[in-house]
Design an enzyme around this catalytic site. Structure first.
Site, short mmCIF file in Angstrom:
data_model
loop_
_atom_site.label_atom_id
_atom_site.label_comp_id
_atom_site.label_asym_id
_atom_site.label_seq_id
_atom_site.Cartn_x
_atom_site.Cartn_y
_atom_site.Cartn_z
N GLU A 174 0.83 -1.21 0.00
CA GLU A 174 0.00 0.00 0.00
C GLU A 174 0.86 1.26 0.00
O GLU A 174 0.38 2.34 -0.28
CB GLU A 174 -0.90 0.02 1.24
N PHE A 278 -2.63 3.48 -5.21
CA PHE A 278 -1.59 2.46 -5.28
C PHE A 278 -1.91 1.36 -4.28
O PHE A 278 -2.06 1.61 -3.08
CB PHE A 278 -0.22 3.06 -4.98
N ASP A 365 3.37 19.66 -33.62
CA ASP A 365 2.03 19.07 -33.70
C ASP A 365 1.30 19.45 -35.00
O ASP A 365 1.39 20.60 -35.45
CB ASP A 365 1.25 19.61 -32.49
N LYS A 474 10.48 15.15 -30.46
CA LYS A 474 9.93 15.77 -29.24
C LYS A 474 8.77 14.89 -28.77
O LYS A 474 7.80 14.71 -29.49
CB LYS A 474 9.45 17.18 -29.57
N TRP A 475 8.91 14.34 -27.58
CA TRP A 475 7.94 13.39 -27.02
C TRP A 475 7.08 14.14 -26.01
O TRP A 475 7.52 14.47 -24.93
CB TRP A 475 8.71 12.27 -26.34
N SER A 523 5.98 17.84 -21.56
CA SER A 523 4.63 17.55 -21.11
C SER A 523 3.99 18.90 -20.88
O SER A 523 4.14 19.48 -19.81
CB SER A 523 4.67 16.72 -19.82
N ASP A 530 11.94 15.32 -14.81
CA ASP A 530 12.47 14.53 -13.69
C ASP A 530 13.61 13.64 -14.18
O ASP A 530 13.82 13.48 -15.38
CB ASP A 530 11.35 13.68 -13.06
N GLU A 610 17.10 42.11 -36.93
CA GLU A 610 16.85 40.94 -36.08
C GLU A 610 17.59 39.71 -36.63
O GLU A 610 18.12 38.91 -35.86
CB GLU A 610 15.35 40.66 -35.99
C1 GLA Z 1 2.42 21.08 -25.83
C2 GLA Z 1 3.88 21.45 -25.94
C3 GLA Z 1 4.05 22.53 -26.97
C4 GLA Z 1 3.53 22.06 -28.29
C5 GLA Z 1 2.07 21.65 -28.15
C6 GLA Z 1 1.55 21.01 -29.40
O1 GLA Z 1 1.69 22.10 -25.24
O2 GLA Z 1 4.40 21.81 -24.71
O3 GLA Z 1 5.41 22.90 -27.08
O4 GLA Z 1 4.29 21.01 -28.77
O5 GLA Z 1 1.89 20.74 -27.08
O6 GLA Z 1 0.23 20.65 -29.29
#
Ligand code: GLA
Length: 724
Positions: A174, A278, A365, A474-475, A523, A530, A610
């Site tokens: 637990e 858990f 995305d 990028k995951w 995320s 982490d 720039e």
């Molecule tokens: C999350 C990521 C962003 C981008 C979007 C795409 O929010 O942190 O950098 O990749 O998703 O939907």
């Protein structure tokens, strides 16, 4: 020898370069914690005191001795049910609902290699000794092995726990914490890193009070809200002086870090997986492994403590080609065009990037299924050739022809209800039968506790990476878990843990199969930042907030537990898309450059001036990147209270240093601020590469440099020093 066992006293000592950790198997077989701190060679059992305390019970074996109580003694792995009423590290429920586990020392082994945790990320390396201490509950037929790894050079210890039901009935785990630290006395502060989406890892420092204080996550991921890295610092500890202890969890799921001052002002710190949802059934013959926790002690303040973790992460957690390698400067399509692009637009971005010295273009995305916004298609990892106007192979070829590398965004753990995958396999989404699920960003979470789901996603993503011939991935992971349920599981109390094992198994397979790819975790920015993720992805998108001023604070908070090389950091457009704030190109560059550097804007919208600045920044980054990757990082100000953000990096030889300063606040007729440098050689003479001025290390560190904030907001300075 890193691990020493004093047979006569039954005392174990674990020595790193500067620290010692000690415990003792006492006369009743209880494993008591004796010491953790500056290196000592004496056995410390003389520190234990025995006294008859009211309402602190005594184990049966102690007979009439009322002075022996586990409620008072410092313990290595405190268990619920033996008369210790403080926070327990371990709770075992028997079939009939009892909590009566009682663990006693049985034996130990020293190994000349680091222990392994099947399916879990862990610190690795040569020359790491392991101590295994075997504890047993005879009645339950349960064996608990405490695992300790000693990383001498880094002043890091690791801990984990292996639990085997050897001969008993089924029990339910637990609570299984990975590390517990008991302190006999002392005034300590608890430093935690709290936040929210787009504002992660603000530092909080609170005196440890009586009762329990805790931070954690019940989200199935470590979360934006609290980081699984905490510090216990002596109340007088500062950046450069005083005693402090850090504990970092090598795990990316739900966790709890708790601290408690007890009735006698003794302090206990515990780190482990969250108890929430858990309840792990362990049948006879089964084994459970707790994730690892990394611990460190510094006698010289928080800066030194950070150095221990930075080094450990860079050398003993991160893996793959980019572990020690400078990362390519990238441009990401997200803030450049969000979902609104086709293949030509990505090629255009690559061509513009090539002219500015940028090395990698990332298609974020929107390239798969029918994904035109964030409401559909997750799970459909098929290239949207209609939208791109070509196949992924062709697009990749066109990008590579510009001289740039090509990267792609994925979010493997998720499924949209509006997707082919969900229509085919609604049972693959986590939802509790009969209950409408909680949606997050209008998406559901795939049941990664089911290896069949993981296997399917593996095939799909693998295919895409081959087609795209990509150099970067990028995951992402864009919601917290709710409705924790797996159709596969016979018992739902293990699903959160098994989900993480599923995520790690996919990461392991893909990173092993594509070892030359640069993997970046994400995320919603830094919602899963982490040591667990860093085992697979050497960098993590630090935050969805790209505002330079907020980023000074986010990167400052992150730096306590994680190295610069782990922090993805980009220059974006102004007004900033998250805050609306306007900062100049220089300041955005100075801030982003102290991380894994890149851009996140429409390069086509830059004017000539720039563009010149971008070229200059890329050149500067190339010059300082090895220093940023390998150097020691020093926090020179507290951007939560000071008007300036200031930090610096110094190489191991103390020859090169880069000091960065950003003005966070401006008022009329400001007092002069003085920034005192750290980490230089006192006797060395350093030349400022821009002005040619020469200073001694002693002057720079004892007196500092004046920073005069004249007219204008958010100005910044970069001072590159070279030892003469
Ligand atoms: C999350 C990521 C962003 C981008 C979007 C795409 O929010 O942190 O950098 O990749 O998703 O939907």
């Amino acid at each position: 020898m890193a691990i020493i066992f004093d047979e006569e006293r039954q005392v174990f000592s674990l020595h790193t370069k500067n620290t010692t950790y000690q415990m003792m198997a006492d006369r009743y077989g209880y494993l008591l914690h004796l010491y953790y701190g500056k290196r000592v060679d004496d056995p410390m059992e003389y520190m234990l005191t025995y006294f008859d305390r009211g309402f602190s019970g005594n184990p049966y074996d102690a007979g009439r001795d009322r002075t022996y109580s586990l409620d008072v003694l410092p313990q290595e792995f405190p268990v619920l049910g033996v008369g210790d009423y403080r926070s327990a590290a371990f709770k075992v429920r028997e079939e009939n609902g009892c909590y009566g586990c009682d663990l006693r020392y049985k034996g130990h082994r020293v190994l000349n290699e680091k222990y392994r945790l099947p399916g879990l990320p862990a610190v690795y390396g040569e020359q790491i000794q392991t101590l295994e201490i075997l504890l047993e509950d005879e009645r339950l037929g349960l064996e608990v092995t405490l695992l300790y790894g000693v990383i001498e050079e880094c002043d890091i210890l690791t801990r984990s726990v292996k639990i085997q039901n050897v001969s008993g009935e089924r029990v339910y785990l637990e609570k299984v914490s990975s590390a517990c630290l008991d302190f006999l006395y002392g005034r300590y502060d608890f430093l935690t890193f709290y936040g929210r989406h787009a504002m992660e890892r603000n530092r909080q420092r609170m005196p440890v009070a009586h009762g329990k204080q805790s931070v954690g996550s019940t989200r199935g991921c470590s979360g934006h809200q609290y980081n699984p890295f905490v510090i216990l610092a002596h109340s007088d500890a500062t950046e450069s002086a005083g005693e402090c202890y850090g504990v970092s969890f090598v795990y990316s799921g739900s966790f709890t870090a708790e601290v408690e001052a007890d009735q006698f002002n003794q302090i206990r710190l515990i780190m482990g997986i969250s108890e929430e949802q858990f309840s792990y059934p362990l049948e006879r013959g089964e084994t459970f492994y707790a994730p690892e926790a990394a611990l460190s002690y510094s006698a010289e303040g928080l800066g030194e403590l950070s150095h221990h973790f930075h080094r450990c992460i860079r050398e003993h957690i991160c893996r793959g080609k980019y572990k020690d390698q400078v990362r390519p400067v990238l441009v990401n399509s997200w803030e450049a065009c969000y979902f609104d692009f086709d293949g030509d637009a990505i090629v255009r971005l690559a061509k513009q990037a090539a002219q500015l010295g940028i090395e990698l273009v990332v298609m974020d995305d929107g390239w798969f299924g029918r994904r035109e916004d964030d409401n559909s298609s997750l799970g459909d990892w098929d290239v949207n050739e209609g939208k791109l106007g070509c196949s992924l192979q062709e697009l990749s070829k066109r990008i590579h022809e510009t001289g740039l590398q090509f990267g792609i965004w994925i979010e493997p753990e998720m499924v949209s209800e509006d997707s082919e995958l969900y229509r085919r396999h609604p049972e693959w989404a986590m939802q509790i039968p009969g209950k409408p699920p909680v949606r997050g960003r209008n998406q559901l979470v795939l049941d990664f506790a089911n290896p069949e789901v993981v296997g399917y996603i593996y095939e799909k993503i693998r295919d895409v990476l081959i087609q795209g011939n990509v150099e970067y991935v990028k995951w992402d992971m864009n919601r917290s878990l709710a409705d924790v349920f797996s159709g596969r599981a016979d018992w739902q109390g293990k699903v959160l843990y098994d989900y993480m094992l599923g995520v790690y198994s996919l990461l392991e397979r893909l990173t092993a199969e594509f070892p030359d790819v640069l993997w970046e975790g994400c995320s919603g920015g830094g919602g899963r930042f982490d040591m667990g993720m860093l085992f697979y992805t050497p960098q993590i998108w630090c935050s969805d907030n790209t505002d330079a001023i907020d980023r000074v604070r986010i990167q400052y908070g992150t730096s306590f537990g994680y190295p610069l090389s782990a922090m993805g950091s980009h220059v974006s457009a102004v007004p900033n898309h998250q805050t609306g704030r306007v900062t100049d190109m220089r300041t955005r560059g100075v801030v982003a450059m102290t991380g894994a550097f890149g851009y996140e804007l429409d390069l086509g919208k830059l004017d000539e001036e720039e563009k010149r600045q971008v070229r200059e920044q890329v050149a500067m980054y190339h010059k300082v990147a090895p220093l940023l990757l390998h150097g020691r990082y020093y926090r020179l100000s507290d951007p939560f209270t000071d008007a300036l953000g200031a930090w610096m990096v110094v190489d191991e030889e103390k020859k090169h240093a880069l000091c960065s300063v950003v003005c966070l606040e401006n008022h009329a007729n400001m007092p002069v601020a003085y920034v005192r440098l750290q980490g230089l050689s006192r006797n060395g003479k350093y030349r400022d590469q821009e002005t040619g001025k020469v200073y001694s290390g002693a002057a720079l560190m004892s007196c500092g440099i004046p920073v005069l904030t004249e007219f204008g907001e958010y100005r910044s300075w970069q001072i590159l020093l070279e030892k003469m």
